[in-house]
Structure formats: C-alpha cells, structure tokens
Design a protein around this motif. Structure first.
Motif, PDB file in Angstrom:
ATOM      1  N   ARG A  19      44.332  -1.992  45.534  1.00 25.71           N
ATOM      2  CA  ARG A  19      44.907  -3.455  45.346  1.00 25.71           C
ATOM      3  C   ARG A  19      44.194  -4.400  46.103  1.00 25.71           C
ATOM      4  NH1 ARG A  19      49.912  -0.538  45.179  1.00 25.71           N
ATOM      5  NH2 ARG A  19      50.861  -1.703  46.977  1.00 25.71           N
ATOM      6  N   ARG A  20      44.055  -4.197  47.416  1.00 24.85           N
ATOM      7  CA  ARG A  20      43.383  -5.211  48.272  1.00 24.85           C
ATOM      8  C   ARG A  20      42.169  -5.474  47.881  1.00 24.85           C
ATOM      9  NH1 ARG A  20      46.330  -2.641  52.756  1.00 24.85           N
ATOM     10  NH2 ARG A  20      44.258  -1.757  53.165  1.00 24.85           N
ATOM     11  N   VAL A  65      62.358   8.494  58.619  1.00 34.84           N
ATOM     12  CA  VAL A  65      60.701   8.713  58.440  1.00 34.84           C
ATOM     13  C   VAL A  65      60.072   7.807  57.636  1.00 34.84           C
ATOM     14  CG1 VAL A  65      58.968  10.390  58.244  1.00 34.84           C
ATOM     15  CG2 VAL A  65      61.327  11.256  59.325  1.00 34.84           C
ATOM     16  N   ARG A  66      58.987   7.355  58.331  1.00 35.85           N
ATOM     17  CA  ARG A  66      58.145   6.344  57.444  1.00 35.85           C
ATOM     18  C   ARG A  66      57.132   6.855  56.943  1.00 35.85           C
ATOM     19  NH1 ARG A  66      57.334   0.485  57.661  1.00 35.85           N
ATOM     20  NH2 ARG A  66      56.130  -0.075  55.510  1.00 35.85           N
ATOM     21  N   THR A  67      57.112   7.074  55.517  1.00 44.05           N
ATOM     22  CA  THR A  67      55.733   7.530  55.182  1.00 44.05           C
ATOM     23  C   THR A  67      54.701   6.619  54.650  1.00 44.05           C
ATOM     24  OG1 THR A  67      56.599   7.513  52.872  1.00 44.05           O
ATOM     25  CG2 THR A  67      56.891   9.519  54.140  1.00 44.05           C
ATOM     26  N   TRP A  68      53.331   6.919  54.540  1.00 37.07           N
ATOM     27  CA  TRP A  68      52.212   5.997  54.222  1.00 37.07           C
ATOM     28  C   TRP A  68      51.550   6.526  52.990  1.00 37.07           C
ATOM     29  CZ3 TRP A  68      52.060   1.357  56.384  1.00 37.07           C
ATOM     30  CH2 TRP A  68      52.931   1.212  57.594  1.00 37.07           C
ATOM     31  N   PHE A  69      52.114   7.243  51.947  1.00 35.49           N
ATOM     32  CA  PHE A  69      51.518   7.753  50.882  1.00 35.49           C
ATOM     33  C   PHE A  69      51.006   6.840  49.900  1.00 35.49           C
ATOM     34  CE2 PHE A  69      54.981  10.926  51.861  1.00 35.49           C
ATOM     35  CZ  PHE A  69      54.064  11.766  52.363  1.00 35.49           C
ATOM     36  N   ASP A  70      51.186   5.475  50.141  1.00 35.73           N
ATOM     37  CA  ASP A  70      50.703   4.440  49.124  1.00 35.73           C
ATOM     38  C   ASP A  70      49.554   3.801  49.706  1.00 35.73           C
ATOM     39  OD1 ASP A  70      51.926   3.374  51.289  1.00 35.73           O
ATOM     40  OD2 ASP A  70      52.845   1.741  49.876  1.00 35.73           O
ATOM     41  N   GLN A  71      48.949   4.164  50.920  1.00 36.60           N
ATOM     42  CA  GLN A  71      47.808   3.732  51.743  1.00 36.60           C
ATOM     43  C   GLN A  71      46.580   3.736  50.901  1.00 36.60           C
ATOM     44  OE1 GLN A  71      46.853   5.307  55.269  1.00 36.60           O
ATOM     45  NE2 GLN A  71      46.074   3.466  56.412  1.00 36.60           N
ATOM     46  N   PRO A  72      46.123   4.622  50.154  1.00 34.84           N
ATOM     47  CA  PRO A  72      44.943   4.682  49.300  1.00 34.84           C
ATOM     48  C   PRO A  72      45.171   3.573  48.344  1.00 34.84           C
ATOM     49  CG  PRO A  72      45.552   6.908  49.760  1.00 34.84           C
ATOM     50  CD  PRO A  72      46.748   5.964  50.162  1.00 34.84           C
ATOM     51  N   ALA A  80      42.193  -7.388  44.472  1.00 35.53           N
ATOM     52  CA  ALA A  80      42.766  -8.902  44.515  1.00 35.53           C
ATOM     53  C   ALA A  80      41.377  -9.614  45.266  1.00 35.53           C
ATOM     54  CB  ALA A  80      43.647  -8.637  45.653  1.00 35.53           C
ATOM     55  N   ARG A  81      40.677  -9.130  46.141  1.00 35.53           N
ATOM     56  CA  ARG A  81      39.590  -9.780  46.850  1.00 35.53           C
ATOM     57  C   ARG A  81      38.355 -10.174  45.595  1.00 35.53           C
ATOM     58  NH1 ARG A  81      40.118  -6.437  51.304  1.00 35.53           N
ATOM     59  NH2 ARG A  81      38.543  -4.894  50.569  1.00 35.53           N
ATOM     60  N   LYS A  82      38.216  -9.255  44.868  1.00 36.14           N
ATOM     61  CA  LYS A  82      37.230  -9.343  43.706  1.00 36.14           C
ATOM     62  C   LYS A  82      37.715 -10.365  42.525  1.00 36.14           C
ATOM     63  CE  LYS A  82      34.849  -5.068  43.181  1.00 36.14           C
ATOM     64  NZ  LYS A  82      34.443  -3.822  42.537  1.00 36.14           N
ATOM     65  N   THR A  83      39.125 -10.447  42.399  1.00 34.37           N
ATOM     66  CA  THR A  83      39.573 -11.320  41.568  1.00 34.37           C
ATOM     67  C   THR A  83      39.340 -12.764  41.997  1.00 34.37           C
ATOM     68  OG1 THR A  83      40.961  -9.776  40.860  1.00 34.37           O
ATOM     69  CG2 THR A  83      41.524 -11.924  40.341  1.00 34.37           C
ATOM     70  N   LYS A  84      39.962 -12.838  43.298  1.00 36.40           N
ATOM     71  CA  LYS A  84      39.771 -14.180  44.020  1.00 36.40           C
ATOM     72  C   LYS A  84      38.326 -14.606  44.060  1.00 36.40           C
ATOM     73  CE  LYS A  84      40.777 -16.447  48.383  1.00 36.40           C
ATOM     74  NZ  LYS A  84      41.213 -16.346  49.824  1.00 36.40           N
ATOM     75  N   ALA A  85      37.528 -13.745  44.376  1.00 37.64           N
ATOM     76  CA  ALA A  85      36.130 -14.185  44.590  1.00 37.64           C
ATOM     77  C   ALA A  85      35.417 -14.725  43.073  1.00 37.64           C
ATOM     78  CB  ALA A  85      35.307 -13.047  44.795  1.00 37.64           C
TER      79      ALA A  85
END
Length: 204
Positions: free
Chosen positions: A30-31, A18-25, A34-39
């Motif tokens: 994180r994404r 079974v694949r779980t997606w509990f880390d989605q939020p 990361a976008r803010k840091t790159k900007a």
C-alpha cells in the motif's frame, strides 16, 4: 518446612493481549502504491522538498549532518532567492532558525545555489514565459527528480608531516592561560583603574 503452593493462573485470556503483524506485507505494498500515485500527481516536480543541512544537537551527536526544517532568511537572501519564490520552487523556509556559524551558513548557501543551477521552471504558458521561468534548450533536458544529497559530515584530510610549530605548541597550557586570563579580567581592570586613579591624585 512448609512448601508454598503458588497460585498459577494459566487460564488468562492472553490472546487479546498479543499484537500480530500479519498485515505487514500488505501495508508495504500500500505504501509503495501510494508513493507511486503521489509521484505521478507531482508530474516532473522533485519528490521531496529541499531542506538545509544542519548538525544534530548536543556534543554527543553534533558530528552527524541531517536535514533541518527549513533554510534561514539570511541563507536565502545570500543565495539570491526571494521568500515567496523559494516556497514556489520547492525550497522550505524557516523564519525561526538562526545561523550560529559562518561555515554552516556557507554550506547551505552553496546547497541553494547548486539547486538553483539544476532547477528547471516550466512556464504555464509556453508562448509567454514569466520572469524566472526556464526557456529554450533547458526545457528539453532530461529531468532528475531526486533532491540534492547531504554534504559529508567530515572532509577527510590527506596524511602529512607534523610541523615544528605544531610540535612546540602546548595545547593544555594555552587553554589554562586563556581560562585564567578570562577569569581574572575583572580584577585586572579594577587594578588598572585604581592605579590610574592613584597616578591622577599624585599629579594634583
């Protein structure tokens, strides 16, 4: 009739499959960081590179306009930008791409010109600006970091009356005639050559 007893295996280790997606939020956060840091690292530069507007492949999808890999050398040349200069100001160049239509080329040349007009190149040394650097009031203008939007896929036409010439035009018949002309081109040339040869022989 004899009844068949199915061998139902209800004790398989299904939890491992079974694949779980509990880390989605968490990943979403994180994404975003990361976008803010790159900007922040980019400073005042655009967040993404400028890419050409191209049609999607095949008859099924060519009604859609999407971003291509890079501008052709011909497009950059017509817009008055050098290859190395383009790479330095956030324009992607693709030396393998070829222009297959004048319309597509014109769209991307306009895109490049519009980008060039809006572009502000800050000099490394404010006292000694180099060729191509922005000067004066251009440096104090508020900057926008979003790239140019893609042009519309279809330019809508205003409704109008059908002309008499359009009513009389027979599209199917014209297509068939053109097709027949193209198909019989070789035979026609042979016939003409033979006729010319016969006339030449008669004159002798």
């Amino acid at each position: 009739f004899r009844t068949v007893l199915h061998q139902n295996h209800f004790r398989k280790d299904w939890q491992t499959r079974v694949r779980t997606w509990f880390d989605q939020p968490g990943r979403k956060l994180r994404r975003r960081t990361a976008r803010k840091t790159k900007a922040a690292q980019l400073g005042v530069r655009p967040l993404t590179l400028l890419r050409p507007a191209v049609r999607a492949q095949t008859v099924r999808y060519n009604r859609k306009v999407r971003e291509g890999r890079g501008f052709t050398l011909a497009e950059i040349k017509e817009a008055g930008i050098g290859k190395k200069e383009a790479r330095g100001v956030g324009i992607v160049v693709d030396h393998r791409r070829r222009n297959l239509s004048e319309e597509g080329k014109a769209v991307n040349v306009e895109r490049l010109k519009a980008y060039k007009e809006r572009l502000i190149v800050f000099p490394r040394n404010a006292k000694k600006p180099k060729k191509g650097d922005s000067t004066g009031d251009a440096l104090t203008v508020p900057t926008v970091r979003t790239t140019l939007p893609l042009p519309p896929a279809v330019i809508p036409e205003a409704p109008r009356k059908i002309t008499g010439e359009e009513r009389e035009f027979e599209a199917y018949r014209t297509l068939r005639n053109e097709r027949a002309t193209a198909r019989n081109e070789g035979k026609r040339k042979l016939r003409e050559a033979k006729k010319a040869e016969e006339e030449a022989n008669k004159k002798k």
